[in-house]
Design an enzyme around this catalytic site. Structure first.
Site, PDB file in Angstrom:
ATOM      1  CG  HIS A  33      15.240   4.091  -3.484  1.00 50.13           C
ATOM      2  ND1 HIS A  33      15.392   3.080  -2.572  1.00 50.13           N
ATOM      3  CD2 HIS A  33      14.539   3.563  -4.525  1.00 50.13           C
ATOM      4  CE1 HIS A  33      14.809   1.989  -3.031  1.00 50.13           C
ATOM      5  NE2 HIS A  33      14.281   2.237  -4.217  1.00 50.13           N
ATOM      6  CE  LYS A  45      11.471   4.370  -1.965  1.00 49.69           C
ATOM      7  NZ  LYS A  45      10.166   4.273  -2.640  1.00 49.69           N
TER       8      LYS A  45
END
Ligand code: NAD
Length: 224
Positions: A135, A139
């Site tokens: 990600h 995040k």
């Protein structure tokens, strides 16, 4: 869902200034929906009572979101990850009065992947298994909520490697390997639009329900 695409949703949005908040507003407004309540850190703008509240923010915001749903007696679509047992208990209490759709991933591809994993898990019983999830570097939680959902679908504990780099929207690869061969299955979100589409499907679903706690699988099943 086509029949419902003519519906214009008047929704509230918690996490309105975030990345998902921006994508949801962009997609929903392209279909004529109206954001009638916006909430973020230090921001609260209310134009009118929302038909449904959408929360893509942080676990810290969730109890207040639940109170808002009670105040407006409206349903909730919640995609915020890293929720605790207490959050789930409160969401289920709320669902005794209004419809609540909760999912750590609102993309249709992940819902399909979970079904594939459930169906074929037994074939890989004797194989080593692991997962890699990648990600963007902003995040906050690891492993991702989606990785937890995929592990649950597999039905056994496996190692998960979390990588946080650049602007990756979300990539999950399940790896199965034995002494002679390897099978890899990857899901890659190409933009946040994949999630926003699922969120709108869930919001339309909420408008049709009286109460109850639902998953995104329930939303997809109702459309078939
Ligand atoms: P982001 O950091 O870009 O946005 C979060 C927003 O929430 C920010 O604007 C922040 O100011 C706001 N916020 C934080 N605490 C708050 C509070 N107490 N009250 C009000 N607002 C608050 O993050 P993002 O990428 O938009 O993701 C938001 C959440 O959605 C994360 O939990 C992420 O993991 C999750 N997510 C879920 C899915 C899914 O399909 N379920 C997909 C993408 C992201």
């Amino acid at each position: 869902m086509n029949r419902l695409n003519t519906v214009k949703i008047r929704y509230g949005l918690v996490g309105a200034n975030g990345k998902m908040g921006a994508e949801i507003q962009s997609y929903f407004s392209s279909l004529g929906d109206l954001c009638v309540l916006r909430k973020d850190m230090g921001v609260f703008e209310e134009i009118e009572r929302p038909q449904v509240i959408i929360d893509f923010s942080s676990p810290d915001a969730v109890f207040e979101t639940i109170e808002l749903c009670r105040k407006f007696n409206c349903g909730l679509v919640i995609g915020t990850t890293a929720l605790s047992e207490e959050h789930f208990a409160k969401l289920k209490e709320l669902a005794e009065h209004v419809p609540v759709v909760q999912s750590y991933n609102f993309s249709t591809g992940i819902a399909i992947l979970r079904r594939i994993i459930k169906e074929y898990a037994s074939y890989f019983e004797d194989w080593d298994a692991a997962m890699v999830e990648i990600h963007h570097n902003m995040k906050k939680d690891a492993p991702s909520g989606t990785a937890k959902m995929l592990k649950q679908a597999l039905g056994r504990d496996i190692p998960i490697s979390s990588i946080r780099v650049g602007g990756v929207f979300g990539e999950h690869t399940l790896i199965f390997s034995n002494s002679g061969e390897t099978v890899e299955i990857t899901h890659r979100a190409l933009s946040r639009r994949a999630f926003a589409i699922g969120v709108r499907n869930a919001a339309l679903f909420v408008l049709e329900k009286e109460k109850g706690f639902f998953s995104y699988d329930d939303v997809l099943e109702s459309a078939q």
